[in-house]
Design a protein around this motif. Structure first.
Motif, mmCIF file in Angstrom:
data_model
loop_
_atom_site.group_PDB
_atom_site.id
_atom_site.type_symbol
_atom_site.label_atom_id
_atom_site.label_comp_id
_atom_site.label_asym_id
_atom_site.label_seq_id
_atom_site.Cartn_x
_atom_site.Cartn_y
_atom_site.Cartn_z
ATOM 1 N N ALA A 146 14.573 39.013 19.619
ATOM 2 C CA ALA A 146 14.495 38.893 18.170
ATOM 3 C C ALA A 146 13.848 37.564 17.786
ATOM 4 C CB ALA A 146 15.889 38.986 17.559
ATOM 5 N N VAL A 147 12.996 37.598 16.765
ATOM 6 C CA VAL A 147 12.340 36.393 16.261
ATOM 7 C C VAL A 147 13.344 35.582 15.455
ATOM 8 C CG1 VAL A 147 10.579 35.576 14.635
ATOM 9 C CG2 VAL A 147 10.045 37.421 16.237
ATOM 10 N N GLU A 148 13.372 34.272 15.656
ATOM 11 C CA GLU A 148 14.288 33.407 14.913
ATOM 12 C C GLU A 148 13.684 33.102 13.539
ATOM 13 O OE1 GLU A 148 17.963 31.932 14.604
ATOM 14 O OE2 GLU A 148 17.145 32.871 16.415
ATOM 15 N N ILE A 149 14.401 33.479 12.490
ATOM 16 C CA ILE A 149 13.927 33.273 11.113
ATOM 17 C C ILE A 149 14.662 32.080 10.521
ATOM 18 C CG2 ILE A 149 13.789 34.298 8.805
ATOM 19 C CD1 ILE A 149 13.794 37.056 10.215
ATOM 20 N N VAL A 150 13.903 31.104 10.027
ATOM 21 C CA VAL A 150 14.464 29.879 9.451
ATOM 22 C C VAL A 150 14.072 29.813 7.980
ATOM 23 C CG1 VAL A 150 14.546 27.364 9.578
ATOM 24 C CG2 VAL A 150 14.299 28.721 11.681
ATOM 25 N N GLU A 151 15.046 29.553 7.124
ATOM 26 C CA GLU A 151 14.784 29.506 5.689
ATOM 27 C C GLU A 151 13.668 28.513 5.354
ATOM 28 O OE1 GLU A 151 17.110 28.610 1.448
ATOM 29 O OE2 GLU A 151 18.206 28.503 3.343
ATOM 30 N N ASP A 152 12.779 28.946 4.478
ATOM 31 C CA ASP A 152 11.675 28.139 3.927
ATOM 32 C C ASP A 152 10.583 27.809 4.941
ATOM 33 O OD1 ASP A 152 12.795 28.101 1.379
ATOM 34 O OD2 ASP A 152 13.956 26.294 1.788
ATOM 35 N N GLU A 153 10.634 28.369 6.138
ATOM 36 C CA GLU A 153 9.565 28.162 7.116
ATOM 37 C C GLU A 153 8.655 29.384 7.140
ATOM 38 O OE1 GLU A 153 10.606 27.048 11.047
ATOM 39 O OE2 GLU A 153 11.736 25.259 10.432
ATOM 40 N N LYS A 154 7.405 29.194 6.731
ATOM 41 C CA LYS A 154 6.437 30.284 6.707
ATOM 42 C C LYS A 154 5.784 30.406 8.079
ATOM 43 C CE LYS A 154 2.736 32.207 3.833
ATOM 44 N NZ LYS A 154 1.875 31.984 2.648
ATOM 45 N N LYS A 155 5.856 31.618 8.651
ATOM 46 C CA LYS A 155 5.326 31.841 9.993
ATOM 47 C C LYS A 155 4.573 33.161 10.038
ATOM 48 C CE LYS A 155 9.007 29.327 12.460
ATOM 49 N NZ LYS A 155 10.055 29.425 13.501
ATOM 50 N N ASN A 156 3.864 33.365 11.157
ATOM 51 C CA ASN A 156 3.148 34.609 11.385
ATOM 52 C C ASN A 156 3.961 35.469 12.343
ATOM 53 O OD1 ASN A 156 0.977 36.208 13.230
ATOM 54 N ND2 ASN A 156 0.286 36.028 11.102
ATOM 55 N N TRP A 157 3.927 36.782 12.107
ATOM 56 C CA TRP A 157 4.709 37.707 12.931
ATOM 57 C C TRP A 157 3.799 38.845 13.365
ATOM 58 C CZ3 TRP A 157 10.287 39.300 11.097
ATOM 59 C CH2 TRP A 157 11.024 39.759 12.194
ATOM 60 N N SER A 158 3.704 39.085 14.668
ATOM 61 C CA SER A 158 2.882 40.175 15.200
ATOM 62 C C SER A 158 3.776 41.194 15.893
ATOM 63 C CB SER A 158 1.850 39.641 16.207
ATOM 64 O OG SER A 158 0.964 38.742 15.566
ATOM 65 N N ARG A 159 3.477 42.458 15.703
ATOM 66 C CA ARG A 159 4.248 43.522 16.356
ATOM 67 C C ARG A 159 4.033 43.459 17.863
ATOM 68 N NH1 ARG A 159 6.085 48.467 14.136
ATOM 69 N NH2 ARG A 159 4.698 48.259 12.323
ATOM 70 N N LYS A 160 5.099 43.657 18.622
ATOM 71 C CA LYS A 160 4.990 43.605 20.080
ATOM 72 C C LYS A 160 4.260 44.836 20.608
ATOM 73 C CE LYS A 160 8.956 40.621 20.964
ATOM 74 N NZ LYS A 160 8.098 39.525 21.427
ATOM 75 N N SER A 161 3.891 44.762 21.860
ATOM 76 C CA SER A 161 3.099 45.827 22.471
ATOM 77 C C SER A 161 3.831 47.160 22.507
ATOM 78 C CB SER A 161 2.693 45.430 23.899
ATOM 79 O OG SER A 161 3.850 45.134 24.674
#
Length: 478
Positions: A146-161
């Motif tokens: 699972a990707v770690e989601i942190v409040e107010d941090e904008k990140k890129n997320w790519s679907r796994k293979s």
């Protein structure tokens, strides 16, 4: 392997005799006249769940609490209108073999299967696109990655293979309402017909994962033209959550989790009577948060040592004086006057909005005072006069202190307050076109705007004339 077989067996038990799955919270629903699908919510479950913790619905779960709407209604194709669903019961089929005690009606009701239908009073036929059931989507592999989601941090997320759903983990510091925002390119948005949904799970102290709710992703286009797809979700502090994003047509996006913050920029608006200029406004909390999610609201109140904000006034000097004179009238009457009762009445507010600008102003200025009996109104008026005399524009924050004796703050100085309501006054920079007004972070509310008024008119005349007119209108209605 044995555990996997057991889970498959338990999952299959949630089917009826005809092989159709029983419907659970999070099912996707569509209407034959609707422009889009929606996710079925269930405010209170009935105590019967699938093996992965998804609550089953009954034939009575077809109200607007469960189904918010299907976008635009196209029953009249020449004049589409916003969907306002009014559905009858789900038609439980003959294959249904399960009854659940439904606390809403106080008796047993049939569970609903995915081939069931309901009709809208406008003639639309409502059906299920999915049952909401899936094989458990929180196995060890998914949780591990699972990707770690942190409040107010904008990140890129790519679907796994493996092309499975996006799975994230989050633990927030503040209880309240959050926005999970997804940002995508305009060209990608054009190719997407189904935005998808977000499913929330929580992890208890024993390590078990339980499904707790589904939220439909909706679209918002910002002033800059940026497209944001988001869902408002309810999160409590100190709890581990897993967020599953079912977005079948998205493979990569930027995202951010942030506490909800209502905002409005003062502007000029065009009306039937010409252009009007917004010069003041009142933010009022949406009490549905307290009513629908009481546990989350209680946690938010206890964590916020400043007290829970009920309303915020952004007023120029003319509207501040109008509010001051309204309070004078309330104090002088030594009880709640009939005209105040009428203005606070929803019908009276509608009368004011339909009739005159002054009626709107009086109604809006009293919206934040659900504490009309409060003995501190004299203190409020005195502080209002003091701050108004030194500032052209003022901000007033009205707070409720549910827990007497808690520390709250006034002018950055902690004090003990034993009254239910508390007020913070401060001067403000100029309230001009382009000025941004804000509500309270992690809370949900709405802005009522006040327009530029003919300041040559006496405030007392506005109050006296409009009060008489509104009372007369109310007498006619009653």
């Amino acid at each position: 392997m044995a555990d996997g077989i057991q889970k498959m067996y338990e999952h299959q038990e949630m089917k009826g005799y005809g092989g159709y799955e029983y419907v659970v919270r999070g099912a996707e629903v569509s209407c034959s006249y609707g422009s889009k699908t929606c996710v079925l919510n269930l405010k209170d479950d009935h105590g019967v769940h699938t093996s992965d913790g998804r609550p089953l619905i009954t034939e009575n779960d077809s109200t607007t609490d469960n189904i918010k709407g299907f976008g635009m209604c196209n029953k009249n194709r020449s004049k589409p209108c916003e969907c306002d669903p009014k559905l009858g019961k789900w038609w439980a089929t003959d294959n249904s073999n399960m009854k659940i005690f439904d606390t809403a009606v106080g008796e047993e009701s049939y569970a609903v299967m995915e081939d069931s239908l309901a009709t809208c009073n406008k003639g639309g036929l409502v059906s299920f696109k999915t049952s909401g059931q899936t094989l458990p989507s929180y196995d060890n592999v998914k949780i591990k990655y699972a990707v770690e989601i942190v409040e107010d941090e904008k990140k890129n997320w790519s679907r796994k293979s493996d092309k499975k759903d996006f799975i994230g983990h989050v633990k927030v510091k503040n209880s309240g309402i959050y926005n999970f925002c997804i940002y995508i390119d305009y060209n990608i948005r054009k190719s997407i017909t189904d935005l998808g949904s977000i499913f929330i799970y929580w992890k208890n102290m024993l390590g078990s994962i339980k499904y707790i709710g589904a939220y439909e992703l909706i679209e918002k286009v910002k002033g800059s033209g940026e497209i944001c797809i988001y869902a408002e979700i309810i999160l409590n502090s100190g709890i581990e959550y897993y967020i599953e994003i079912d977005a079948p047509n998205m493979y990569q996006f930027d995202y951010v989790l942030k506490g909800n913050l209502d905002q409005h920029i003062l502007k000029k608006v065009k009306t039937e009577n010409g252009e009007r200029e917004e010069v003041s406004g009142v933010w009022v909390i949406n009490k549905e948060h307290e009513d629908i999610y009481p546990t989350n609201y209680e946690k938010m109140v206890k964590e916020n040592h400043h007290g829970a904000t009920r309303s915020i006034y952004y007023l120029n000097s003319w509207y501040a004086l109008l509010l001051e004179k309204l309070i004078d009238n309330i104090i002088d009457s030594r009880s709640i006057p009939r005209w105040v009762s009428n203005i606070l009445n929803v019908t009276a507010i509608k009368v004011g909005m339909d009739s005159t600008s002054a009626g709107v102003a009086l109604s809006v200025l009293l919206l934040g005072f659900d504490n009309i009996y409060d003995a501190n109104l004299k203190k409020f008026r005195d502080n209002l006069k003091k701050v108004s005399s030194n500032n052209d524009y003022i901000i007033i924050e009205v707070k409720s202190n549910r827990y007497p004796g808690d520390w709250i703050y006034e002018r950055d100085r902690p004090v003990i307050v034993y009254n239910y309501y508390h007020y913070n006054f401060s001067g403000s920079s100029e309230l001009c076109i382009g000025r941004q007004l804000e509500g309270v972070k992690y809370e949900k509310g709405s802005f009522k705007l006040l327009y530029k008024f003919d300041t040559s008119i006496s405030v007392n005349d506005v109050i006296n004339n409009e009060i008489k007119r509104i009372c007369d209108d109310m007498e006619g209605i009653n």
